[in-house]
Design a protein around this motif. Structure first.
Motif, PDB file in Angstrom:
ATOM      1  N   PHE A 147       0.959  -1.193  -0.083  1.00 19.47           N
ATOM      2  CA  PHE A 147       0.022  -0.044  -0.122  1.00 19.47           C
ATOM      3  C   PHE A 147       0.855   1.257   0.108  1.00 19.47           C
ATOM      4  CE2 PHE A 147      -2.908  -3.117   1.705  1.00 19.47           C
ATOM      5  CZ  PHE A 147      -4.112  -2.988   0.926  1.00 19.47           C
ATOM      6  N   ILE A 148       0.381   2.390  -0.817  1.00 15.15           N
ATOM      7  CA  ILE A 148       0.994   3.386  -0.618  1.00 15.15           C
ATOM      8  C   ILE A 148       0.438   4.229   0.737  1.00 15.15           C
ATOM      9  CG2 ILE A 148       1.248   5.791  -1.707  1.00 15.15           C
ATOM     10  CD1 ILE A 148       0.483   4.356  -4.427  1.00 15.15           C
ATOM     11  N   GLU A 149       1.414   4.641   1.421  1.00 14.89           N
ATOM     12  CA  GLU A 149       1.367   5.516   2.665  1.00 14.89           C
ATOM     13  C   GLU A 149       0.877   6.897   2.532  1.00 14.89           C
ATOM     14  OE1 GLU A 149       1.008   4.074   5.386  1.00 14.89           O
ATOM     15  OE2 GLU A 149       1.943   1.967   5.021  1.00 14.89           O
ATOM     16  N   PRO A 150      -0.011   7.506   3.300  1.00 12.37           N
ATOM     17  CA  PRO A 150      -0.217   8.840   3.296  1.00 12.37           C
ATOM     18  C   PRO A 150       1.031   9.894   3.075  1.00 12.37           C
ATOM     19  CG  PRO A 150      -1.688   7.817   5.288  1.00 12.37           C
ATOM     20  CD  PRO A 150      -0.304   6.830   4.567  1.00 12.37           C
ATOM     21  N   SER A 198       8.201   6.568  -4.274  1.00 14.38           N
ATOM     22  CA  SER A 198       8.893   6.431  -2.885  1.00 14.38           C
ATOM     23  C   SER A 198       8.444   5.195  -2.282  1.00 14.38           C
ATOM     24  CB  SER A 198       8.821   7.685  -2.216  1.00 14.38           C
ATOM     25  OG  SER A 198       7.529   7.956  -1.706  1.00 14.38           O
ATOM     26  N   ALA A 199       6.890   5.055  -2.460  1.00 10.20           N
ATOM     27  CA  ALA A 199       6.214   3.847  -1.921  1.00 10.20           C
ATOM     28  C   ALA A 199       6.801   2.645  -2.378  1.00 10.20           C
ATOM     29  CB  ALA A 199       4.908   3.884  -2.022  1.00 10.20           C
ATOM     30  N   LEU A 200       7.181   2.440  -3.583  1.00  7.48           N
ATOM     31  CA  LEU A 200       7.551   1.238  -4.225  1.00  7.48           C
ATOM     32  C   LEU A 200       9.081   0.956  -3.863  1.00  7.48           C
ATOM     33  CD1 LEU A 200       6.970  -0.726  -6.481  1.00  7.48           C
ATOM     34  CD2 LEU A 200       7.915   0.795  -8.268  1.00  7.48           C
ATOM     35  N   LYS A 201      10.059   1.961  -3.705  1.00  5.62           N
ATOM     36  CA  LYS A 201      11.150   1.591  -3.201  1.00  5.62           C
ATOM     37  C   LYS A 201      11.186   1.175  -1.935  1.00  5.62           C
ATOM     38  CE  LYS A 201      13.310   4.835  -6.480  1.00  5.62           C
ATOM     39  NZ  LYS A 201      14.030   6.217  -6.551  1.00  5.62           N
ATOM     40  N   ARG A 202      10.235   1.722  -0.958  1.00  2.20           N
ATOM     41  CA  ARG A 202      10.173   1.410   0.387  1.00  2.20           C
ATOM     42  C   ARG A 202       9.657   0.051   0.576  1.00  2.20           C
ATOM     43  NH1 ARG A 202       5.901   0.801   3.123  1.00  2.20           N
ATOM     44  NH2 ARG A 202       4.717   2.206   1.802  1.00  2.20           N
ATOM     45  N   GLU A 203       8.611  -0.178  -0.119  1.00  4.71           N
ATOM     46  CA  GLU A 203       7.921  -1.451  -0.009  1.00  4.71           C
ATOM     47  C   GLU A 203       8.926  -2.537  -0.196  1.00  4.71           C
ATOM     48  OE1 GLU A 203       5.289  -3.021   1.150  1.00  4.71           O
ATOM     49  OE2 GLU A 203       4.027  -1.263   1.732  1.00  4.71           O
ATOM     50  N   VAL A 204       9.800  -2.500  -1.362  1.00  8.89           N
ATOM     51  CA  VAL A 204      10.673  -3.574  -1.842  1.00  8.89           C
ATOM     52  C   VAL A 204      11.841  -3.714  -0.741  1.00  8.89           C
ATOM     53  CG1 VAL A 204      12.528  -3.991  -3.475  1.00  8.89           C
ATOM     54  CG2 VAL A 204      10.261  -3.245  -4.309  1.00  8.89           C
ATOM     55  N   LYS A 205      12.349  -2.598  -0.409  1.00  7.12           N
ATOM     56  CA  LYS A 205      13.410  -2.598   0.765  1.00  7.12           C
ATOM     57  C   LYS A 205      12.954  -3.031   2.079  1.00  7.12           C
ATOM     58  CE  LYS A 205      17.358  -1.384   2.438  1.00  7.12           C
ATOM     59  NZ  LYS A 205      18.632  -1.921   1.947  1.00  7.12           N
ATOM     60  N   GLU A 206      11.589  -2.952   2.263  1.00  6.08           N
ATOM     61  CA  GLU A 206      11.068  -3.536   3.643  1.00  6.08           C
ATOM     62  C   GLU A 206      10.894  -5.115   3.456  1.00  6.08           C
ATOM     63  OE1 GLU A 206       8.589   0.226   5.474  1.00  6.08           O
ATOM     64  OE2 GLU A 206       7.331  -1.377   4.460  1.00  6.08           O
ATOM     65  N   GLU A 207      10.579  -5.635   2.180  1.00  5.36           N
ATOM     66  CA  GLU A 207      10.113  -6.918   2.082  1.00  5.36           C
ATOM     67  C   GLU A 207      11.337  -7.612   1.903  1.00  5.36           C
ATOM     68  OE1 GLU A 207       6.908  -6.970  -0.384  1.00  5.36           O
ATOM     69  OE2 GLU A 207       5.340  -6.491   1.018  1.00  5.36           O
ATOM     70  N   VAL A 208      12.195  -7.281   1.088  1.00  3.95           N
ATOM     71  CA  VAL A 208      13.328  -8.204   0.552  1.00  3.95           C
ATOM     72  C   VAL A 208      14.632  -7.563   0.751  1.00  3.95           C
ATOM     73  CG1 VAL A 208      11.796  -9.754  -0.970  1.00  3.95           C
ATOM     74  CG2 VAL A 208      13.071  -7.438  -1.914  1.00  3.95           C
ATOM     75  N   ASN A 209      14.911  -6.363   1.418  1.00  6.76           N
ATOM     76  CA  ASN A 209      16.124  -5.869   1.532  1.00  6.76           C
ATOM     77  C   ASN A 209      16.832  -5.232   0.460  1.00  6.76           C
ATOM     78  OD1 ASN A 209      17.950  -5.017   3.651  1.00  6.76           O
ATOM     79  ND2 ASN A 209      19.469  -6.617   3.075  1.00  6.76           N
ATOM     80  N   LEU A 221      12.468   2.826 -12.578  1.00  9.08           N
ATOM     81  CA  LEU A 221      11.152   2.469 -12.413  1.00  9.08           C
ATOM     82  C   LEU A 221      10.445   2.886 -13.689  1.00  9.08           C
ATOM     83  CD1 LEU A 221      12.214   2.370  -9.606  1.00  9.08           C
ATOM     84  CD2 LEU A 221       9.987   3.471  -8.721  1.00  9.08           C
ATOM     85  N   GLU A 222       9.532   1.845 -14.124  1.00 12.80           N
ATOM     86  CA  GLU A 222       8.921   2.151 -15.366  1.00 12.80           C
ATOM     87  C   GLU A 222       7.478   1.570 -15.233  1.00 12.80           C
ATOM     88  OE1 GLU A 222       8.795   0.388 -20.034  1.00 12.80           O
ATOM     89  OE2 GLU A 222      10.406  -0.311 -18.725  1.00 12.80           O
ATOM     90  N   TYR A 223       6.348   2.631 -15.325  1.00  8.54           N
ATOM     91  CA  TYR A 223       5.096   2.226 -15.313  1.00  8.54           C
ATOM     92  C   TYR A 223       4.640   0.941 -16.535  1.00  8.54           C
ATOM     93  CZ  TYR A 223       0.050   2.839 -15.274  1.00  8.54           C
ATOM     94  OH  TYR A 223      -1.494   2.577 -15.128  1.00  8.54           O
ATOM     95  N   PHE A 224       3.762   0.318 -15.942  1.00  9.01           N
ATOM     96  CA  PHE A 224       3.371  -0.777 -16.964  1.00  9.01           C
ATOM     97  C   PHE A 224       1.791  -0.494 -17.110  1.00  9.01           C
ATOM     98  CE2 PHE A 224       1.414  -5.026 -17.260  1.00  9.01           C
ATOM     99  CZ  PHE A 224       1.846  -5.338 -18.533  1.00  9.01           C
TER     100      PHE A 224
END
Length: 285
Positions: A191-194, A200-211, A217-220
């Motif tokens: 999820f995207i945080e407030p 930044s949400a994408l980079k954070r989630e990836v770092k949090e989940e798999v380090n 980044l390319e939109y699909f």
């Protein structure tokens, strides 16, 4: 009428035009019927379809509320919430929405996703969060209105999520969530945080989940995902740095795969943006 003899329906030749307001309910309206998180279908048909007006009349479903969705093949289309999962039509059955995903094309999935999200929004906003009064539907807009709190309108809420396929040359990263079935792997999502941007949400989630860190980044594409009200924003991202390490809380395994070493179970491309991300990457490899 939508029935088995209707060739255009059987071939999925239809269009949907979303709309929030209809002045007069036409006689040729069609209806999706929902109970809880399941949808009325027919066991002798291999596709999901709406009910005609005649079928709805003879179904004797106990209607709680109905909402206008828009125009399906130029016919007014509604979703009906029923009180019980009972229907008098022959071969009728209520099936869980998730299990129905493979039985509908993308355009129809969009209509049914809209149906479920509107029903969930209506059920969750029966009372005003400020004064506790019963909410009423707005006459013209898709909104719930508090009669006591002037100007208090509650519109359907969408929860934006990011989902990504990370690649490293010809390899791509898939992970196993603790809630997945055994040996089922998918792309990373969160999820995207407030206050966050999508990037930044994408980079954070990836770092949090798999380090690991990602770049380029390319939109699909995007997809409405009504479980319960997400909008999935799909991206490709290139591996930048870091040692792959699952967080152990949500993700218990993550691996780099190739086209030759793909896991046995992945999301199907015809029903999920995750599957589409994987399929498109493989096609370009």
């Amino acid at each position: 009428n939508y029935n088995k003899s209707n060739l255009s329906w059987r071939l999925n030749l239809f269009t949907f035009e979303p709309a929030n307001y209809i002045e007069n309910e036409a006689k040729d309206s069609v209806f999706f019927v929902i109970f809880d998180q399941s949808i009325l279908s027919f066991s002798n048909e291999n596709f999901i379809r709406p009910l005609t007006q005649d079928e709805l009349t003879w179904s004797y479903v106990e209607e709680i509320e109905r909402h206008f969705l828009g125009y399906l093949n130029k016919q007014p289309c509604f979703v009906i919430l029923t009180e019980k999962n009972q229907c008098e039509l022959e071969h009728s059955i209520f099936i869980d929405m998730r299990s129905a995903l493979g039985r509908m094309p993308d355009q129809l999935f969009d209509v049914i996703a809209r149906s479920i999200q509107i029903i969930n929004w209506s059920k969750d906003h029966q009372f005003c969060g400020s004064c506790g009064s019963s909410m009423q539907r707005h006459d013209k807009e898709r909104a719930m209105e508090c009669p006591n709190c002037k100007g208090q309108l509650i519109y359907p809420r969408i929860s934006p999520c990011v989902i990504t396929l990370i690649y490293k040359e010809n390899e791509f990263l898939l992970a196993h969530n603790k809630n997945f079935p055994p040996n089922f792997y998918s792309t990373l999502a969160g999820f995207i945080e407030p206050g966050e941007s999508v990037e930044s949400a994408l980079k954070r989630e990836v770092k949090e989940e798999v380090n690991i860190n990602i770049k380029n980044l390319e939109y699909f594409s995007s997809q409405a995902w009504p479980f319960p009200s997400q909008l999935m924003l799909g991206f490709y991202a290139e591996y930048d740095s870091g040692e792959l390490k699952p967080d152990g809380e949500e993700i218990d395994d993550a691996q780099w795969f190739t086209v030759e070493s793909m896991p046995t179970n992945i999301p199907p491309a015809n029903i999920s943006i995750s599957g589409k991300l994987i399929e498109n990457f493989i096609d370009k490899s």
